[in-house]
Design an enzyme around this catalytic site. Structure first.
Site, PDB file in Angstrom:
ATOM      1  N   LYS A 284       3.162 -31.924  -9.793  1.00  0.00           N
ATOM      2  CA  LYS A 284       2.211 -32.526  -9.609  1.00  0.00           C
ATOM      3  C   LYS A 284       1.542 -33.218 -10.807  1.00  0.00           C
ATOM      4  O   LYS A 284       2.043 -33.107 -11.919  1.00  0.00           O
ATOM      5  CB  LYS A 284       1.135 -31.457  -9.214  1.00  0.00           C
ATOM      6  CG  LYS A 284       0.743 -30.382 -10.151  1.00  0.00           C
ATOM      7  CD  LYS A 284       0.063 -28.968  -9.823  1.00  0.00           C
ATOM      8  CE  LYS A 284      -0.082 -28.097 -10.845  1.00  0.00           C
ATOM      9  NZ  LYS A 284      -0.671 -26.956 -10.404  1.00  0.00           N
TER      10      LYS A 284
ATOM     11  N   TYR B 186     -15.005 -43.355 -38.603  1.00  0.00           N
ATOM     12  CA  TYR B 186     -16.298 -43.176 -38.028  1.00  0.00           C
ATOM     13  C   TYR B 186     -17.102 -42.095 -38.552  1.00  0.00           C
ATOM     14  O   TYR B 186     -16.566 -40.957 -38.719  1.00  0.00           O
ATOM     15  CB  TYR B 186     -16.218 -43.263 -36.552  1.00  0.00           C
ATOM     16  CG  TYR B 186     -15.977 -44.382 -35.881  1.00  0.00           C
ATOM     17  CD1 TYR B 186     -16.873 -45.451 -35.925  1.00  0.00           C
ATOM     18  CD2 TYR B 186     -14.700 -44.682 -35.273  1.00  0.00           C
ATOM     19  CE1 TYR B 186     -16.526 -46.796 -35.283  1.00  0.00           C
ATOM     20  CE2 TYR B 186     -14.351 -45.614 -34.271  1.00  0.00           C
ATOM     21  CZ  TYR B 186     -15.260 -46.633 -34.473  1.00  0.00           C
ATOM     22  OH  TYR B 186     -15.021 -48.136 -33.858  1.00  0.00           O
TER      23      TYR B 186
HETATM   24  C1  LIG Z   1       0.308 -25.747 -10.910  1.00  0.00           C
HETATM   25  C2  LIG Z   1       0.661 -24.716 -10.052  1.00  0.00           C
HETATM   26  C3  LIG Z   1       1.721 -24.162 -10.193  1.00  0.00           C
HETATM   27  C4  LIG Z   1       2.902 -24.227 -11.440  1.00  0.00           C
HETATM   28  O1  LIG Z   1       2.066 -23.513 -12.599  1.00  0.00           O
HETATM   29  P1  LIG Z   1       2.609 -23.559 -13.759  1.00  0.00           P
HETATM   30  O2  LIG Z   1       1.695 -22.650 -14.834  1.00  0.00           O
HETATM   31  O3  LIG Z   1       2.771 -24.845 -14.567  1.00  0.00           O
HETATM   32  O4  LIG Z   1       4.214 -22.992 -14.253  1.00  0.00           O
HETATM   33  C5  LIG Z   1       2.469 -23.005  -9.277  1.00  0.00           C
HETATM   34  N1  LIG Z   1       1.789 -22.850  -8.242  1.00  0.00           N
HETATM   35  C6  LIG Z   1       0.623 -23.408  -7.952  1.00  0.00           C
HETATM   36  C7  LIG Z   1      -0.362 -23.075  -6.704  1.00  0.00           C
HETATM   37  C8  LIG Z   1       0.093 -24.377  -9.104  1.00  0.00           C
HETATM   38  O5  LIG Z   1      -1.157 -25.070  -8.721  1.00  0.00           O
END
Ligand SMILES: *Cc1c(COP(=O)(O)O)cnc(C)c1O
Length: 369
Positions: A41, A262
């Site tokens: 994702k 800044y």
């Molecule tokens: C993002 C996510 C994962 C992966 O989690 P990590 O901590 O990056 O391994 C797995 N399951 C769900 C439902 C997620 O939202």
């Protein structure tokens, strides 16, 4: 998508696809009989899903997760036909048919999603695959225990749905001694008991490290694939994946008591040499690293002084020989010895946010895969 040439851009971002695949194989080995998916994702946590996912597919990964429908539609052409592609948020109401058109599998998170998927199965006279998520204590996504009970009491509700896995997600998996892990496990087992034919999917990266009990049929690691430490407070067994090198665009000498950047939030105690590097908060180099960040040249630590600007940071490079850095020299901002977890810790965030913030202006270089 990356059109920035190394000689034109302010920084080089190297992404080691071989390290990502090695990390996947390490997790796969820990899982034994259970399958190991890859969570890709948010464009594979900022590293480009269209490069990362095909490399993992060639390494043997057959299950991929994204969050949104549009992410899945964009990724599908980059994956082999046999690869399963799951959408964590499920189908938005009214567009369920898109899942069939693109060969995608929804995670059903609520009763309306269950009903809509079953309706589509009936109208198309096909058995439609899905994952069903139950909330075991995180209160984010998935059916409440009472909603799951409603389905168990009325199995017709799943008519036409081919349940591939019952799924849940851990809230505190990186903290191994947090009692909520065992509590969620207990609730997940109770939910699974109602579906004796169905396998479970429970563990994210950190969940895999909680041990065999947490593995079930399919694990869903994301962060660990990209080199993030899976267990809080323990040595990181994952290989480093990214290296970020910023480019020096100017150097100068300043007198004791001079302000930098800044707001002149940094003042030098003695005469100093300052190097300006062409990376800023617009590149995802977080402004909260102002007066906290760190660069390295040949292992020598160079503190970031002053505020992070939109397009630049300033480093105190007095520790280096006077001629060590010129215009065009590269400094290490993230590398194996000062990784995404270390950078995150300096500014009170998590490595996930460092990765997903990595900017679009870097010249990206992919290794292996
Ligand atoms: C993002 C996510 C994962 C992966 O989690 P990590 O901590 O990056 O391994 C797995 N399951 C769900 C439902 C997620 O939202």
């Amino acid at each position: 998508m990356n059109h920035h040439r190394p000689d034109h851009s302010g920084a080089l971002l190297s992404i080691d696809l071989d390290a990502i695949c090695a990390n996947w194989r390490l997790l796969k080995e820990m899982l034994g009989q259970a399958d190991c998916a890859a969570v890709v994702k948010a464009d594979a946590y900022g590293l480009d899903a269209s490069r990362v996912a095909p490399a993992l597919a060639r390494a043997g990964c057959g299950h991929f997760f994204v969050a949104h429908l549009d992410e899945a539609i964009a990724l599908r052409p980059h994956l082999p036909a046999a690869a399963r592609l799951y959408v964590l948020h499920g189908a938005p109401p009214g567009v369920e048919a898109e899942f069939l058109a693109h060969d995608l599998i929804p995670v059903l998170n609520c009763l309306p999603q269950v009903d809509a998927w079953s309706r589509l199965a009936r109208t198309t006279a096909r058995a439609l695959p899905a994952l069903l998520q139950v909330d075991t204590g995180m209160a984010r996504l998935g059916l409440a225990a009472s909603e799951l009970a409603a389905i168990v009491a009325d199995p017709g509700r799943l008519h036409g749905i081919e349940l591939r896995y019952l799924m849940s997600h851990l809230a505190c998996a990186e903290a191994q001694d947090n009692p909520s892990n065992a509590l969620q496990l207990e609730r997940f087992r109770a939910a699974l008991a109602a579906f004796p034919q169905i396998s479970g999917s429970f563990a994210n990266s950190s969940g895999i490290f909680l041990g065999r009990d947490y593995h079930f049929g399919l694990a869903r690691p994301g962060a660990a694939l990209y080199g993030v430490a899976p267990v809080a407070g323990a040595a990181n067994p994952m290989r480093a994946v990214i290296r970020l090198q910023g480019k020096v665009i100017q150097t100068r000498r300043i007198e004791a008591g001079s302000g930098v950047g800044y707001g002149l939030s940094w003042r030098t105690a003695q005469a100093s040499r300052i190097a300006t590097v062409a990376v800023g908060y617009a590149d995802g180099y977080l402004r909260s690293l102002s007066n906290r960040g760190l660069a390295r040249v040949d292992g020598i630590e160079l503190p970031l002084v002053g505020k992070v600007s939109m397009d630049t940071i300033t480093l105190d490079v007095s520790a280096l020989p006077a001629d060590a850095l010129q215009t065009g020299s590269l400094v290490d901002l993230i590398d194996a010895s000062h990784g995404v977890d270390a950078v995150a810790e300096r500014t009170g965030t998590i490595a996930y946010e460092i990765l997903t913030s990595l900017g679009a202006r870097y010249a990206r270089h992919y290794i292996g895969g």
